[in-house]
Design a protein around this motif. Sequence first.
Motif, short mmCIF file in Angstrom:
data_model
loop_
_atom_site.label_atom_id
_atom_site.label_comp_id
_atom_site.label_asym_id
_atom_site.label_seq_id
_atom_site.Cartn_x
_atom_site.Cartn_y
_atom_site.Cartn_z
N ALA A 4 0.55 -1.38 -0.22
CA ALA A 4 0.25 0.35 0.20
C ALA A 4 1.06 1.09 0.17
CB ALA A 4 -0.75 0.17 1.22
N CYS A 24 -5.72 6.31 7.14
CA CYS A 24 -4.91 4.96 6.89
C CYS A 24 -4.95 4.18 7.95
CB CYS A 24 -3.89 5.48 5.72
SG CYS A 24 -4.64 4.69 4.31
N LEU A 29 -4.31 0.60 8.56
CA LEU A 29 -3.42 -0.02 7.05
C LEU A 29 -2.30 0.71 7.06
CD1 LEU A 29 -3.11 -0.97 4.29
CD2 LEU A 29 -4.53 0.68 3.35
N VAL A 31 1.04 2.37 5.09
CA VAL A 31 1.16 3.00 4.04
C VAL A 31 2.50 3.13 4.30
CG1 VAL A 31 -1.17 3.33 3.47
CG2 VAL A 31 0.77 5.01 4.15
N HIS A 61 -3.72 0.74 -3.96
CA HIS A 61 -3.70 -0.29 -3.07
C HIS A 61 -4.60 -1.03 -3.23
CE1 HIS A 61 -6.27 -2.19 0.50
NE2 HIS A 61 -5.16 -3.16 1.09
#
Length: 218
Positions: A4, A24, A29, A31, A61
């Motif tokens: 990502a 995010c 998530l 990244v 992503h």
Amino acid sequence: MTGAVLTISSKNYSSWSLRGWLLCKLAGLEVDEQVVSFDDPENRAELLLLSPSVLVPRLTHEDASVWDTLAIAEYLNDCYPDAGMYPEDRIARAHCRSISGEIHSGFHHLRSALPMNLRAQHDRFHIFTGARPDIERIETIWAECLERYGGPYLFGARPTVADAMFAPVTRRFLSYAVEMKPSTAAYCATIDDWAPMREWVDAARAEAEEMEELDIEF
């Protein structure tokens, strides 16, 4: 590599990049950050025109490329429905989406009068009269949410998409010494103490100053 990638611009100046990054974090998530050059025309547009309708931030992503902060929020909510990015209650969820959309598309006088600059700290600052209605409307939104849902975040005990969307505004209020109601000041302190927000602000203050003061009259 996590697979990502979040494309962002200046952490010090870019309110839209901050929003995308906080979303995010809300989703859980991890990244990799890809920072666009200060010489990139789209980056200049995002910083100087304070526009949400450019391709920064952009989340890449699992074969998806998503830009615009609200699109990123909805995409992440689809991917991670158990992350609690929106309130569980249907009415509260609609309220959250409504005020998130309002900050996304409005408050242009506030954006121009109090530009994002996390390094700035004013003891006093003359605020353009045209920005006062925006400030009053934001205080009303926050007060209603905090009273209705109990705080300390806008929709209760946990941060949501709305907090990510309004987070840059809290920094504007703090940076430019905006006179605030007690409930507004308390909410700004809550966001200022939010761990992802502290992480971003610390990184912004450590960011190399690669551009001179923004060449636009605010």
